[in-house]
Design an enzyme around this catalytic site. Sequence first.
Site, PDB file in Angstrom:
ATOM      1  N   SER A 134       0.857  -1.179   0.000  1.00 20.19           N
ATOM      2  CA  SER A 134       0.000   0.000   0.000  1.00 20.19           C
ATOM      3  C   SER A 134       0.894   1.230   0.000  1.00 20.19           C
ATOM      4  CB  SER A 134      -0.891  -0.033   1.249  1.00 20.19           C
ATOM      5  OG  SER A 134      -1.625   1.161   1.373  1.00 20.19           O
TER       6      SER A 134
ATOM      7  N   ASN B 240     -10.119   5.646   0.977  1.00 22.30           N
ATOM      8  CA  ASN B 240     -10.457   5.858   2.389  1.00 22.30           C
ATOM      9  C   ASN B 240     -11.580   6.889   2.556  1.00 22.30           C
ATOM     10  OD1 ASN B 240      -7.172   5.080   2.873  1.00 22.30           O
ATOM     11  ND2 ASN B 240      -8.689   4.095   4.188  1.00 22.30           N
TER      12      ASN B 240
ATOM     13  N   LYS C 208      -0.959  -0.960  -4.513  1.00 27.09           N
ATOM     14  CA  LYS C 208      -2.181  -0.214  -4.163  1.00 27.09           C
ATOM     15  C   LYS C 208      -1.787   1.238  -3.942  1.00 27.09           C
ATOM     16  CE  LYS C 208      -4.750   0.076   0.171  1.00 27.09           C
ATOM     17  NZ  LYS C 208      -5.447  -0.733   1.209  1.00 27.09           N
ATOM     18  N   LEU C 209      -2.448   2.130  -4.649  1.00 25.48           N
ATOM     19  CA  LEU C 209      -2.172   3.559  -4.502  1.00 25.48           C
ATOM     20  C   LEU C 209      -3.274   4.208  -3.678  1.00 25.48           C
ATOM     21  CD1 LEU C 209      -1.251   4.514  -8.207  1.00 25.48           C
ATOM     22  CD2 LEU C 209       0.294   3.793  -6.359  1.00 25.48           C
TER      23      LEU C 209
ATOM     24  N   GLY D 128      -4.563  -4.491   5.863  1.00 21.77           N
ATOM     25  CA  GLY D 128      -3.602  -4.316   6.950  1.00 21.77           C
ATOM     26  C   GLY D 128      -3.836  -3.038   7.724  1.00 21.77           C
TER      27      GLY D 128
ATOM     28  N   ASP E  40     -13.881  -1.557   2.400  1.00 19.74           N
ATOM     29  CA  ASP E  40     -13.006  -1.737   3.559  1.00 19.74           C
ATOM     30  C   ASP E  40     -13.799  -1.263   4.786  1.00 19.74           C
ATOM     31  OD1 ASP E  40     -11.130  -1.382   5.605  1.00 19.74           O
ATOM     32  OD2 ASP E  40      -9.653  -0.337   4.401  1.00 19.74           O
TER      33      ASP E  40
HETATM   34  O1  OSB Z   1      -7.353   1.708   4.266  1.00 24.21           O
HETATM   35  O2  OSB Z   1      -6.295  -0.088   4.000  1.00 24.21           O
HETATM   36  C1  OSB Z   1      -6.415   0.993   4.558  1.00 24.21           C
HETATM   37  C2  OSB Z   1      -3.451   1.596   6.866  1.00 24.21           C
HETATM   38  C3  OSB Z   1      -4.078   2.158   7.946  1.00 24.21           C
HETATM   39  C4  OSB Z   1      -5.429   2.363   7.907  1.00 24.21           C
HETATM   40  C5  OSB Z   1      -6.151   2.010   6.767  1.00 24.21           C
HETATM   41  C6  OSB Z   1      -5.533   1.427   5.678  1.00 24.21           C
HETATM   42  C7  OSB Z   1      -4.146   1.250   5.723  1.00 24.21           C
HETATM   43  C8  OSB Z   1      -3.370   0.744   4.608  1.00 24.21           C
HETATM   44  C9  OSB Z   1      -2.048   0.084   4.910  1.00 24.21           C
HETATM   45  O3  OSB Z   1      -3.691   0.872   3.452  1.00 24.21           O
HETATM   46  C10 OSB Z   1      -2.165  -1.379   4.891  1.00 24.21           C
HETATM   47  C11 OSB Z   1      -0.935  -2.064   5.437  1.00 24.21           C
HETATM   48  O4  OSB Z   1      -0.884  -2.326   6.655  1.00 24.21           O
HETATM   49  O5  OSB Z   1      -0.039  -2.370   4.651  1.00 24.21           O
HETATM   50 MG    MG Z   2      -8.527   0.685   2.870  1.00 22.38          MG
END
Ligand code: OSB
Ligand code: MG
Length: 376
Positions: A142, A197, A168-169, A297, A245
């Site tokens: 990510s 997000n 993932k961007l 994650g 998510d």
């Molecule tokens: O939206 O997936 C998400 C990290 C913190 C909170 C939300 C997200 C994320 C990431 C990182 O995208 C995922 C990772 O732990 O590699």
């Molecule tokens: Mg997410």
Amino acid sequence: MQIDHITLRVLRIPLVTPFTTSFSTQTARTVLTIELAARANSKEVIGWAECGALAEPVYSDEYAAGAADVIERFLIPRLLAASHDGTLNVETVATYLEPIVGHRMAKAALEAAVLDAQLKASNTSFATYLGVTRDKVPSGVSIGIQRDIPTLLNVVAGYLDEGYQRIKLKIQPGWDIAPVRAVREAHPDVPLQVDANAAYTLVDAPHLSQLDPFDLLLIEQPLAHDDLRQHAELARHLSTPMCLDESVVSARSAADAIVLGAAAVINIKPSRVGGYLEARRIHDLARASGIAVWCGGMLETGLARGANAALAGLPGFTLPGDISASSRFYDRDLTAPYVLDDGHIAVPTFAGLCEAPDLALVKEFTTDVREIPVAS
Ligand code: OSB
Ligand code: MG
């Protein structure tokens, strides 16, 4: 299982590089850990777990210090009652915690500590507990919002050189079409997806449809966490598959999302949905419904990264997860680091969810400790 002692700690672990999303820039991971000393199978064991909640309630409504408070004040007393009755095990934790509304990440952390202790007491790996036979899972990364497109292209190239299998961007208004186009032009065949997000609204549908030509695996959570119906509507405007998510917090909300047509894909984060057992139920439901899942994650330390890799070994996890190497976020991890091997992370074979952490490192990163007395 009988609980003998619980220690809650808040740690602040520096990140190798700042991580910017549409909701914040993090330079350190503030993480709540649980150390649970227990007896099971006439063995003394220590269960470890971490809580997915971030320092601030910007991803979801939970935050690390709040999770510590609800765990100490409302969740632990219920577990201790079960511990006294002799009815505590990982399968009963959620039932005992059910009267407390919400706080799924706090509940997930406590359930994980019990699960780790239980598996250690029975000398069982998490993969064996789940019935997982895969020995490794493909690793995706990510990538946060960058200063400019040349910087982004450098960062992407670096991760691809390391062997990551999927990019993932993170996107937000003002950082979406152009960066995605640039990465797609530089890497025509790389598996690519985006995560907003919750930074958009339904009126952005025509704008987001400009992502459709870039052959993305999915668009993750473009709209607000409580906008299931609007996600379904947006999904009808886009050819890019819709992935949720933040909106999926339980098997029940996963079922609603699927029936509404709000999700063609689900990001399963064990912490967000209240724990590994509920995560497994969502996997089972999605698989039966023909919905792809992948493991998300929360910048896990070694206390949870391996357990996510084991979960992602279940057969419905057909897309690479955000299960990167420890080095993606941390110079020094709490346990032996998880490493990338030919673009994969190994499914752990040790007993429990995690290895015991390096206590000196835990101490170095600790900003707050609470010892919870357990009356015998
Ligand atoms: O939206 O997936 C998400 C990290 C913190 C909170 C939300 C997200 C994320 C990431 C990182 O995208 C995922 C990772 O732990 O590699
Ligand atoms: Mg997410």
